[in-house]
Design an enzyme around this catalytic site. Structure first.
Site, PDB file in Angstrom:
ATOM      1  N   ASP A   1       0.822  -1.204   0.000  1.00 34.01           N
ATOM      2  CA  ASP A   1       0.000   0.000   0.000  1.00 34.01           C
ATOM      3  C   ASP A   1       0.856   1.255   0.000  1.00 34.01           C
ATOM      4  O   ASP A   1       2.075   1.198   0.218  1.00 34.01           O
ATOM      5  CB  ASP A   1      -0.907   0.015   1.234  1.00 34.01           C
ATOM      6  CG  ASP A   1      -1.959  -1.071   1.218  1.00 34.01           C
ATOM      7  OD1 ASP A   1      -2.335  -1.517   0.111  1.00 34.01           O
ATOM      8  OD2 ASP A   1      -2.405  -1.484   2.306  1.00 34.01           O
TER       9      ASP A   1
ATOM     10  N   TYR B   1       7.011  -9.794   6.757  1.00 28.36           N
ATOM     11  CA  TYR B   1       7.013  -8.360   7.001  1.00 28.36           C
ATOM     12  C   TYR B   1       7.578  -8.062   8.384  1.00 28.36           C
ATOM     13  O   TYR B   1       7.523  -8.893   9.292  1.00 28.36           O
ATOM     14  CB  TYR B   1       5.586  -7.796   6.950  1.00 28.36           C
ATOM     15  CG  TYR B   1       5.011  -7.618   5.564  1.00 28.36           C
ATOM     16  CD1 TYR B   1       5.073  -6.384   4.922  1.00 28.36           C
ATOM     17  CD2 TYR B   1       4.388  -8.681   4.909  1.00 28.36           C
ATOM     18  CE1 TYR B   1       4.524  -6.212   3.657  1.00 28.36           C
ATOM     19  CE2 TYR B   1       3.841  -8.516   3.641  1.00 28.36           C
ATOM     20  CZ  TYR B   1       3.912  -7.275   3.027  1.00 28.36           C
ATOM     21  OH  TYR B   1       3.371  -7.111   1.771  1.00 28.36           O
TER      22      TYR B   1
END
Length: 289
Positions: free
Chosen positions: A62, A123
């Site tokens: 994003d 992540y």
């Protein structure tokens, strides 16, 4: 999206990194700067091509999210690859802005698909809770939380979340897509010298907003506003809970994408496309990402 490369083309793997601050995410958009758009434009320019060669990425990040270990692929005509392969990496570096770098460009093995062949994505999300705030030199990559955080409590909550679940409560639902994922790792570690806490979040794939929503739930446990059982209770309900806060993107970095051995790439790509359901339910949807 086929794993078969068209005749006359070669599939090329790109390993890359970027600072997401000034990008409107990965995916190309009209009139907005994106990582995909930046790389595709540079590739068209340095290869002197009349057309744009589209990239397929392991995980669409994003706006504001960073990447250190992103992977993508692109299919190039044989003659373009033959002419530019040896100098493509250096020429791309000279063309692109310094907030996106390609570290490796090489011919991909048979069956490789940057998105569907991946085994997992890892992540990291970084948070600081010191009363004075975040080190100014790290502020673009670390979230400041204005209440003290208990890492042990966050890890207690995290232990209840791993495994295969329907993460609908932590995802922004997309029509026709499954929210079933296997969360392989979720853990927190505090660096005592800097005070920075790093969450490691690893799964076979992620749905939209999943990592940032998981982090938001953990922070509410860490600062005492919610008990350690609460994130798992939200998960079990399988509906979006207004109490789950999606944290800001700048603390999130895609660190690594893992792939199987070359001979298993095609099988993994096929498996990732399978419709996923949980035992005893008929819920499901497309398999990956």
């Amino acid at each position: 999206m086929s794993d078969e490369v068209e005749p006359g083309f070669v599939r090329v793997r790109l390993d890359l990194a970027y600072d997401g601050k000034d990008f409107s995410g990965w995916a190309k958009q009209t009139s907005r700067r994106t990582v995909q758009g930046e790389i595709e434009d540079a590739l068209r320019t340095v290869t002197r091509s009349s057309r744009t060669y589209g990239l397929t990425v392991a995980g669409r990040t994003d706006a504001g999210v960073h990447a250190r270990g992103q992977v993508a692929h692109v299919d190039l005509p044989d003659e373009v690859w033959a002419e530019h392969a040896d100098k493509l990496l250096r020429r791309m570096a000279g063309r692109m802005a310094p907030d996106v770098r390609i570290w490796r460009i090489e011919r991909a093995p048979a069956g490789f698909n940057a998105r569907f062949s991946a085994l997992w994505r890892r992540y990291a999300y970084r948070v600081a809770d010191r009363p004075g705030g975040v080190d100014p030199l790290l502020r673009g990559h670390v979230l400041w939380h204005d209440r003290p955080l208990d890492v042990d409590a966050m890890n207690e909550a995290a232990a209840r979340m791993t495994g295969e679940h329907d993460f609908a409560a932590y995802c922004k639902k997309r029509a026709g897509a499954t929210t079933i994922r296997t969360l392989q790792k979720l853990s927190w570690v505090r660096d005592e010298a800097s005070g920075i806490m790093t969450a490691t979040v690893q799964a076979d794939a992620f749905c939209h907003n999943m990592v940032r929503a998981l982090i938001g739930a953990a922070l509410f446990v860490g600062d005492g506003r919610r008990p350690a059982e609460w994130p798992a209770q939200v998960l079990a309900a399988r509906v979006r809970d207004p109490g789950v806060h999606v944290v800001r993107p700048h603390g999130l970095t895609l660190e690594e994408v893992a792939y199987p051995a070359d001979e298993l790439l095609a099988a993994r790509s096929k498996e990732a496309r399978n419709v996923r359901t949980l035992p005893g339910t008929g819920d499901g949807g497309e398999g990956c990402c």
